[in-house]
Design an enzyme around this catalytic site. Structure first.
Site, mmCIF file in Angstrom:
data_model
loop_
_atom_site.group_PDB
_atom_site.id
_atom_site.type_symbol
_atom_site.label_atom_id
_atom_site.label_comp_id
_atom_site.label_asym_id
_atom_site.label_seq_id
_atom_site.Cartn_x
_atom_site.Cartn_y
_atom_site.Cartn_z
ATOM 1 N N HIS A 1 -56.629 -1.110 5.122
ATOM 2 C CA HIS A 1 -57.060 -1.229 3.724
ATOM 3 C C HIS A 1 -58.487 -0.713 3.520
ATOM 4 C CE1 HIS A 1 -58.645 -5.288 5.077
ATOM 5 N NE2 HIS A 1 -59.629 -4.920 4.281
ATOM 6 N N ASP B 1 -52.094 -3.380 9.207
ATOM 7 C CA ASP B 1 -53.433 -3.251 8.631
ATOM 8 C C ASP B 1 -54.455 -2.718 9.635
ATOM 9 O OD1 ASP B 1 -55.361 -3.256 6.713
ATOM 10 O OD2 ASP B 1 -55.537 -5.441 6.526
ATOM 11 N N SER C 1 -64.189 -6.632 7.400
ATOM 12 C CA SER C 1 -62.882 -6.047 7.682
ATOM 13 C C SER C 1 -62.996 -4.885 8.660
ATOM 14 C CB SER C 1 -62.232 -5.550 6.388
ATOM 15 O OG SER C 1 -61.922 -6.614 5.537
#
Length: 466
Positions: free
Chosen positions: A45, A76, A154
């Site tokens: 993402h 992911d 992230s």
């Protein structure tokens, strides 16, 4: 820690409301880390719909252009590389450790919001189980930790006490009743992604068995289905028509084991000492195209099958995987194919509450009957004299065209383009119909396109077919 990098990405997202163009570009910052083979791992993402990706090492003032090698939407994870040799100088790649245990200490390193320099937060492993991956709309093995994971973290690594990477930070739980609940992608999932890329020179994904199942914890249910007191398993509710298992498994079969590992009545299998985990974990360890041996109980008799495992073919895809949205326009009526990003664009992050009930029902419960099946809708109507009276039709499924069931958007476009009947008749959901005179509708289309500055009546992928 020097192997942890800051990732800068410029995104240009597709515009599902106006699929012939893209949205305004925007920038984001996230984290990543260097692994063997001159590669960098981050979250999928973090680089989704990327136009440009750059990375910067700790203590450096130089941003290096990066190339995206693979994006694993389900897990992911994304893999990058940098062509500039200078970037790889004096860098020690991260080494991976084994799956941590409960209460093991973990340290999350990255570049979260709140500053420009590297950040370190510590915590312990709170839980290990099959977890919902929000970005991938899948369920894979996940590790819950109590270290803070904020925006920008992230893609950053989580280290154990020996300095080995045991996961990638990727999401956190934001809830009024929860504090400090973060999640990392564990090394078995990371290893699957890397091995998949090395084998195929691309990301092929995580396979599925292709069934929906029901727990068998009720003794009367087990007795009625012919199970002995020593037998355990789960009841198959439905089998995906597009999965190879469809030719071998049936509804009400009892799935008792997968690759020789017994499945309990609650759908779990032994994991580690004192731990159990959902049997989907066993499926996720396999690779697309591999075979699995399953044991079932059917009509009181045990049977064994070798079943090929394939990627999930959803009727409503969770991702469009970097491709521009498909569309087809006739007389101002815009036809499109439904996907989760489309629903999120139309109805916001709470699309699973706000979208039309019939579309949600298809999303949650319907299965593809063929590999090329799509859910085609009238997305909107660009108002013109030719389509007067139809302007309020929005996001309604197109079921048939001139009494021919519509399989997908390409099929609909081909049917319309080749139609020589005097009228074009579209059968919609809720028993609605749209009827247009063929010659008039086709003649009106170019002027409507010009009015709205639309370059073409159909997306490029449909042009190839038509």
């Amino acid at each position: 820690m020097d192997a942890v990098v800051k990732v800068f990405c410029v995104h240009t997202e597709p515009n599902f409301s106006l699929p012939w163009q893209r949205k305004r570009q925007f920038s984001s910052n996230s984290s990543g880390f260097i692994i063997k083979g001159r590669r960098v791992l981050t979250n999928a993402h973090s680089v989704e719909h990327h136009t440009q990706v750059k990375v910067k090492k700790r203590g450096s003032d130089t941003k290096y252009l990066a190339t995206v090698l693979a994006i694993g939407t389900e897990c992911d994870i994304a893999m990058l590389t940098v062509s500039n040799d200078e970037f790889w100088e004096d860098v020690t790649p991260v080494n991976f450790g084994s799956l941590p245990r409960l209460q093991d200490g973990v340290t999350v390193v990255g570049y979260p919001i709140g500053g420009d320099t590297i950040s370190v937060t510590s915590g312990v492993v709170s839980r290990i189980e099959v977890t919902s991956y929000v970005h991938g709309a899948t369920e894979l093995l996940g590790v819950q930790i109590d270290a803070a994971i904020n925006a920008g973290n992230s893609g950053g690594p989580a280290f154990n006490d020996r300095g080995e990477c045991v996961g990638i930070a990727f999401q956190s739980l934001k809830h009024e009743d929860a504090e400090n609940i973060g999640y990392v992608i564990p090394t078995p999932v990371i290893d699957h992604f890397i091995t998949d890329y090395v084998r195929n020179n691309d990301y092929t994904g995580f396979p599925i068995l292709g069934i929906e199942w029901q727990k068998m914890e009720n003794p009367d249910l087990r007795k009625a289905l012919g199970m002995k007191s020593t037998q355990k398993g789960v009841r198959i509710r439905r089998v995906e028509p597009t999965a190879p298992a469809f030719a071998q498994l049936r509804a009400s079969d009892i799935l008792m084991s997968f690759d020789g590992i017994d499945i309990a009545n609650d759908g779990t299998v032994p994991f580690r000492h004192g731990e159990r985990i959902g049997f989907s974990y066993l499926v996720s360890k396999k690779y697309s195209g591999e075979c699995a041996k399953v044991k079932i109980l059917r009509d009181g008799k045990s049977k064994e099958f070798d079943i090929d495992l394939v990627n999930h073919k959803r009727l409503v895809p969770a991702h469009i995987k970097g491709k521009p949205p498909s569309y087809y326009i006739l007389a101002g009526i815009v036809f499109a194919a439904i996907s989760v990003p489309y629903l999120r664009s139309e109805y916001g992050k709470d699309y699973d509450y706000d979208a039309p009930v019939k579309l949600l029902d298809k999303l949650l419960h319907s299965m593809s009957q063929s590999e090329d099946e799509q859910l085609v809708v009238v997305s909107q109507v660009l108002v013109a004299d030719i389509n007067i009276g139809y302007e309020d039709i929005v996001n309604t499924q197109v079921v048939a065209f001139n009494d021919t069931p519509v399989r997908n958007l390409k099929h609909l476009a081909n049917l319309v383009e080749k139609c020589t009947d005097p009228f074009l008749r579209f059968g919609l959901d809720y028993q609605q119909i749209v009827i247009l005179e063929t010659q008039t509708a086709k003649a009106a289309t170019p002027e409507i396109l010009a009015t709205h500055c639309i370059p073409s009546a159909m997306s490029h992928d449909l042009k190839v077919e038509c």
